[in-house]
Design an enzyme around this catalytic site. Structure first.
Site, PDB file in Angstrom:
ATOM      1  CE  LYS A 229      -3.864  -2.001   2.599  1.00  0.00           C
ATOM      2  NZ  LYS A 229      -4.742  -1.869   3.783  1.00  0.00           N
TER       3      LYS A 229
ATOM      4  CG  HIS B 176     -11.570   1.102  -3.640  1.00  0.00           C
ATOM      5  ND1 HIS B 176     -11.270   0.262  -2.594  1.00  0.00           N
ATOM      6  CD2 HIS B 176     -10.790   0.696  -4.670  1.00  0.00           C
ATOM      7  CE1 HIS B 176     -10.344  -0.598  -2.973  1.00  0.00           C
ATOM      8  NE2 HIS B 176     -10.045  -0.366  -4.232  1.00  0.00           N
TER       9      HIS B 176
ATOM     10  CD  GLU C 273      -7.413   4.185   4.348  1.00  0.00           C
ATOM     11  OE1 GLU C 273      -8.259   5.085   4.242  1.00  0.00           O
ATOM     12  OE2 GLU C 273      -6.978   3.534   3.388  1.00  0.00           O
TER      13      GLU C 273
ATOM     14  NE  ARG D 161     -14.620  11.539   4.605  1.00  0.00           N
ATOM     15  CZ  ARG D 161     -13.763  10.562   4.358  1.00  0.00           C
ATOM     16  NH1 ARG D 161     -12.479  10.728   4.603  1.00  0.00           N
ATOM     17  NH2 ARG D 161     -14.177   9.392   3.889  1.00  0.00           N
TER      18      ARG D 161
ATOM     19  CB  VAL E 250     -21.163   9.752   2.487  1.00  0.00           C
ATOM     20  CG1 VAL E 250     -22.477   9.572   1.736  1.00  0.00           C
ATOM     21  CG2 VAL E 250     -20.177  10.558   1.653  1.00  0.00           C
TER      22      VAL E 250
HETATM   23  C1  MV4 Z   1      -6.807  -4.295   2.592  1.00  0.00           C
HETATM   24  C2  MV4 Z   1      -7.509  -5.365   2.014  1.00  0.00           C
HETATM   25  C3  MV4 Z   1      -7.109  -6.638   2.353  1.00  0.00           C
HETATM   26  N1  MV4 Z   1      -6.067  -6.834   3.188  1.00  0.00           N
HETATM   27  N2  MV4 Z   1      -5.773  -4.533   3.432  1.00  0.00           N
HETATM   28  C4  MV4 Z   1      -9.036  -0.829   0.223  1.00  0.00           C
HETATM   29  C5  MV4 Z   1      -9.282   0.559   0.625  1.00  0.00           C
HETATM   30  C6  MV4 Z   1      -8.311   0.865   1.679  1.00  0.00           C
HETATM   31  N3  MV4 Z   1      -8.944   1.700   2.635  1.00  0.00           N
HETATM   32  C7  MV4 Z   1      -7.916  -0.447   2.245  1.00  0.00           C
HETATM   33  N4  MV4 Z   1      -8.383  -1.431   1.322  1.00  0.00           N
HETATM   34  C8  MV4 Z   1      -8.147  -2.738   1.510  1.00  0.00           C
HETATM   35  N5  MV4 Z   1      -7.127  -3.018   2.356  1.00  0.00           N
HETATM   36  C9  MV4 Z   1      -5.431  -5.788   3.705  1.00  0.00           C
HETATM   37  N6  MV4 Z   1      -4.401  -5.974   4.530  1.00  0.00           N
HETATM   38  C10 MV4 Z   1      -8.582  -5.083   1.163  1.00  0.00           C
HETATM   39  C11 MV4 Z   1      -8.905  -3.748   0.903  1.00  0.00           C
HETATM   40  C12 MV4 Z   1     -10.043  -3.550   0.062  1.00  0.00           C
HETATM   41  C13 MV4 Z   1     -11.201  -2.944   0.550  1.00  0.00           C
HETATM   42  C14 MV4 Z   1     -11.315  -2.504   1.861  1.00  0.00           C
HETATM   43  C15 MV4 Z   1     -12.450  -1.894   2.311  1.00  0.00           C
HETATM   44  C16 MV4 Z   1     -13.538  -1.749   1.469  1.00  0.00           C
HETATM   45  C17 MV4 Z   1     -13.466  -2.174   0.184  1.00  0.00           C
HETATM   46  C18 MV4 Z   1     -12.306  -2.792  -0.296  1.00  0.00           C
HETATM   47  C19 MV4 Z   1     -12.248  -3.228  -1.610  1.00  0.00           C
HETATM   48  C20 MV4 Z   1     -11.111  -3.803  -2.080  1.00  0.00           C
HETATM   49  C21 MV4 Z   1     -10.003  -3.961  -1.250  1.00  0.00           C
END
Ligand code: MV4
Length: 450
Positions: free
Chosen positions: A158, A235, A287, A291, A294
């Site tokens: 990431k 997303h 994360e 803020r 929505v």
């Molecule tokens: C991840 C994950 C799987 N494993 N981290 C996507 C948005 C960002 N905020 C973090 N995300 C993800 N992190 C790990 N270690 C999968 C996602 C992810 C996801 C997370 C939340 C909502 C939708 C998503 C769609 C695809 C991937």
């Protein structure tokens, strides 16, 4: 309390903030681009200032124009809504330098949470469970490989400056590591001007669960339960609900109290959301959003707490109006994002709304700036409104949602309403059996075909 608040946003959230200000007896200033002269928040505000042409960078993101609008109108505070400048620490500092209150957290906390590596380290230090992975950034392939072997494949790389899903790469095995690392780095550099990346264990079928918090900035913080935002496409959240159908009361209490204590220790001020991935009964911090979001209305519906009112009062130096013991989670709420988009392809469908009839009745709320004759401009996001439904139980909420969706009439533009009419009748949705990949898989399998 403030005498006059400038609302540095547009659309439904500008209206939502305006409503909270009115109820607090605070005068309002709307700012708008030339594309938004006919917008609802402009009509309803006490004063309105045009701040530039349609592109957001020239209007809603134009800090000098916003400062001038504050100066001209004598606003003593700015509410940034979501998006635009809402998580810009520099903007918060500039306002402060001009003696104007930024209605949001302390700039230092916005800045920490904007750096995903610093955010994760801070969360971990505060006792929030995080995804196993590198302790900070990884600069060398050898180090990355060592960490990946230690935590086990698959791993995800990431961008430190990323968030919201941008700049992520999955490596299923050792062979995929070096390509994943270099693409993640170059994409991060191109998108954010920063090639710092970090590594985590990749969770394959998680739910996205986020905890709402509110702090007074002086060591008191309260959680308002969670929202389940797993139903998403690319997303973009589509359907949010509270409480999560996946959690039991003890899991809810465990993660809620952990987050509240962490935010109290941090001295967090205002509303915030701590985001988790949830899999096999475990929570993993990803994360924090500093803020109003929505989807905040689903939390308002089950707590009967006006989050924007609290946010404004706390920024004005007031105490929290309630304690943790006062927070009672009541029933169930679901929000559907009504976007001006084709329900099958999600292609934007801006244009003039020729019919706009919203549902009503007990437990039905529509947060929207739209009206019959309003033209949705093509320059901004496609959110036309939010349908939020509350019921005593999830089952009642679903029945009410089905009824409300059938009442909703929008003509002149395409909307995502047909998608929700399908979802509310889907057995997996009715059982709450969905993860972050469910919707995309269903769409690929023809959920919305013909
Ligand atoms: C991840 C994950 C799987 N494993 N981290 C996507 C948005 C960002 N905020 C973090 N995300 C993800 N992190 C790990 N270690 C999968 C996602 C992810 C996801 C997370 C939340 C909502 C939708 C998503 C769609 C695809 C991937």
């Amino acid at each position: 309390m403030f005498d006059k608040v400038l609302i540095a946003n547009r659309g439904e959230i500008a209206l939502r903030v305006l409503r909270a200000c009115k109820e607090l007896g605070i005068a309002t200033v709307a700012v708008h681009s030339t594309a938004d002269s006919e917008a609802m928040h402009v009509k309803l505000a006490d004063e309105a200032v045009c701040i530039g042409p349609p592109p957001a960078r020239d209007s809603y993101l134009n800090v000098s124009q916003l400062l001038a609008a504050c100066e001209i109108t004598g606003a003593d505070a700015v509410h940034p809504g979501y998006g635009f400048l809402s998580e810009n620490a520099r903007f918060a500092e500039i306002l402060d330098d001009h003696g104007i209150v930024f209605i949001g957290p302390k700039a230092e906390h916005i800045r920490i949470m904007g750096d995903k590596i610093a955010a994760k380290q801070t969360a971990k230090r505060l006792g929030i469970p995080v995804v196993p992975g590198s302790d900070g950034g990884v600069s060398e392939d050898g180090e990355a490989l060592r960490i990946a072997r230690e935590i086990g494949f698959p791993v995800i790389i990431k961008a430190a400056a990323g968030g919201g899903g941008r700049g992520m790469k999955v490596a299923l095995n050792e062979d995929e590591m070096s390509v994943a690392l270099s693409t993640a780095r170059s994409e991060a550099k191109a998108a954010f001007g920063d090639d710092a990346v970090y590594i985590e264990k990749y969770l394959q079928k998680p739910r996205h669960i986020e905890v709402q918090v509110i702090g007074d900035g002086r060591g008191k913080a309260v959680h308002l339960g969670e929202r389940d935002c797993s139903l998403q496409r690319r997303h973009q959240k589509v359907w949010e609900e509270a409480p999560s159908p996946a959690l039991n009361a003890s899991e809810r209490e465990r993660i809620g109290s952990t987050v509240a204590k962490a935010m109290a220790d941090l001295g967090y001020l205002g509303v915030g959301t701590v985001e988790f991935l949830y899999e096999d009964g475990e929570f993993y911090f990803i994360e924090m959003n500093t803020r109003i979001q929505v989807e905040h209305p689903v939390t308002e519906m089950i707590t009967d707490i006006d989050l924007v009112n609290e946010q404004i009062r706390i920024a004005g130096g007031a105490e929290l109006s309630f304690t943790q013991d006062d927070v009672k989670l009541n029933g169930h709420a679901i929000e559907c994002r009504i976007n001006a988009e084709n329900a099958a392809t999600f292609r934007p469908s801006p244009g003039k709304i020729t019919q706009w009839h919203v549902p009503g009745g007990l437990g039905v709320r529509v947060d929207s700036h739209a009206y019959q004759g309003y033209t949705i401009p093509p320059y901004y996001d496609s959110l036309a409104g939010k349908l939020i439904v509350h019921g005593k139980t999830r089952t009642e909420c679903l029945m009410r949602l089905r009824r409300a969706l059938d009442e909703f009439v929008v003509d002149g533009i395409e909307t995502t309403l047909p998608l929700f009419r399908t979802l509310v009748r889907n057995p997996d949705m009715q059982d709450g059996r969905y993860d972050i990949h469910w919707l995309e898989k269903q769409l690929a399998d023809g959920l919305m075909d013909d």
